[in-house]
Design a protein around this motif. Structure first.
Motif, PDB file in Angstrom:
ATOM      1  N   THR A  19      -8.734  16.681   4.217  1.00 47.98           N
ATOM      2  CA  THR A  19      -9.499  16.009   5.113  1.00 47.98           C
ATOM      3  C   THR A  19      -8.790  14.489   4.996  1.00 47.98           C
ATOM      4  O   THR A  19      -8.202  14.049   4.158  1.00 47.98           O
ATOM      5  N   ARG A  20      -9.012  13.998   6.198  1.00 42.15           N
ATOM      6  CA  ARG A  20      -8.835  12.456   6.361  1.00 42.15           C
ATOM      7  C   ARG A  20      -9.513  11.532   5.136  1.00 42.15           C
ATOM      8  O   ARG A  20      -8.811  10.802   4.678  1.00 42.15           O
ATOM      9  N   ASP A  21     -10.564  11.733   4.819  1.00 49.01           N
ATOM     10  CA  ASP A  21     -11.341  11.160   3.796  1.00 49.01           C
ATOM     11  C   ASP A  21     -10.620  11.282   2.433  1.00 49.01           C
ATOM     12  O   ASP A  21     -10.414  10.390   1.545  1.00 49.01           O
ATOM     13  N   LEU A  22     -10.266  12.600   2.163  1.00 51.52           N
ATOM     14  CA  LEU A  22      -9.401  12.844   0.887  1.00 51.52           C
ATOM     15  C   LEU A  22      -8.120  12.344   0.865  1.00 51.52           C
ATOM     16  O   LEU A  22      -7.988  11.600  -0.191  1.00 51.52           O
ATOM     17  N   ILE A  23      -7.493  12.176   1.914  1.00 47.57           N
ATOM     18  CA  ILE A  23      -6.153  11.354   1.783  1.00 47.57           C
ATOM     19  C   ILE A  23      -6.335   9.928   1.801  1.00 47.57           C
ATOM     20  O   ILE A  23      -5.675   9.390   0.976  1.00 47.57           O
ATOM     21  N   LEU A  24      -7.626   9.330   2.329  1.00 47.63           N
ATOM     22  CA  LEU A  24      -7.571   8.045   2.314  1.00 47.63           C
ATOM     23  C   LEU A  24      -8.083   7.596   0.795  1.00 47.63           C
ATOM     24  O   LEU A  24      -7.584   6.616   0.091  1.00 47.63           O
ATOM     25  N   ILE A  25      -8.948   8.575  -0.177  1.00 45.97           N
ATOM     26  CA  ILE A  25      -9.184   8.297  -1.309  1.00 45.97           C
ATOM     27  C   ILE A  25      -8.085   8.516  -2.331  1.00 45.97           C
ATOM     28  O   ILE A  25      -7.938   7.451  -3.268  1.00 45.97           O
ATOM     29  N   ILE A  26      -7.055   9.226  -1.927  1.00 40.92           N
ATOM     30  CA  ILE A  26      -5.904   9.350  -2.671  1.00 40.92           C
ATOM     31  C   ILE A  26      -5.069   8.204  -2.622  1.00 40.92           C
ATOM     32  O   ILE A  26      -4.719   7.664  -3.662  1.00 40.92           O
ATOM     33  N   LEU A  27      -4.907   7.681  -1.497  1.00 41.07           N
ATOM     34  CA  LEU A  27      -4.044   6.310  -1.053  1.00 41.07           C
ATOM     35  C   LEU A  27      -4.728   5.124  -1.789  1.00 41.07           C
ATOM     36  O   LEU A  27      -3.845   4.386  -2.481  1.00 41.07           O
ATOM     37  N   VAL A  28      -6.172   5.187  -1.589  1.00 42.98           N
ATOM     38  CA  VAL A  28      -6.725   3.957  -2.299  1.00 42.98           C
ATOM     39  C   VAL A  28      -6.557   3.907  -3.749  1.00 42.98           C
ATOM     40  O   VAL A  28      -6.266   3.050  -4.682  1.00 42.98           O
ATOM     41  N   ASN A  29      -6.840   5.268  -4.507  1.00 44.28           N
ATOM     42  CA  ASN A  29      -6.719   5.512  -5.770  1.00 44.28           C
ATOM     43  C   ASN A  29      -5.116   5.099  -6.447  1.00 44.28           C
ATOM     44  O   ASN A  29      -5.030   4.559  -7.359  1.00 44.28           O
ATOM     45  N   LEU A  30      -4.151   5.377  -5.470  1.00 40.37           N
ATOM     46  CA  LEU A  30      -2.846   4.974  -6.098  1.00 40.37           C
ATOM     47  C   LEU A  30      -2.730   3.623  -5.970  1.00 40.37           C
ATOM     48  O   LEU A  30      -2.032   3.145  -6.787  1.00 40.37           O
ATOM     49  N   CYS A  31      -3.208   2.770  -4.847  1.00 39.04           N
ATOM     50  CA  CYS A  31      -2.950   1.345  -4.928  1.00 39.04           C
ATOM     51  C   CYS A  31      -3.753   0.664  -6.248  1.00 39.04           C
ATOM     52  O   CYS A  31      -3.219  -0.219  -6.723  1.00 39.04           O
TER      53      CYS A  31
END
Length: 68
Positions: A19-31
């Motif tokens: 989902t969009r939320d999961l992808i955003l969480i992954i990107l924020v975690n990476l940052c």
């Protein structure tokens, strides 16, 4: 035809994983992780610039990915 309709309905009823939320969480975690690693890798240089004793530098170097 009814088999195609039931398969489509079944697919629509299943929750999506990516989902969009999961992808955003992954990107924020990476940052956050990248920022953490970049900050920690400069820590021994900062300690050295303060004039810390050698044992402190050795301890900091063991934890830093930039020091050999």
């Amino acid at each position: 035809m009814s088999e195609v309709t039931t398969a489509a309905a079944k697919r629509a009823a299943e929750p999506k994983l990516w989902t969009r939320d999961l992808i955003l969480i992954i990107l924020v975690n990476l940052c956050v992780f990248t920022n953490h690693i970049m900050s920690l890798s400069t820590f021994p240089f900062y300690i050295q610039s303060l004039g810390a004793p050698r044992p402190w530098l050795a301890s900091a170097r063991r934890r830093s990915p930039l020091w050999p």
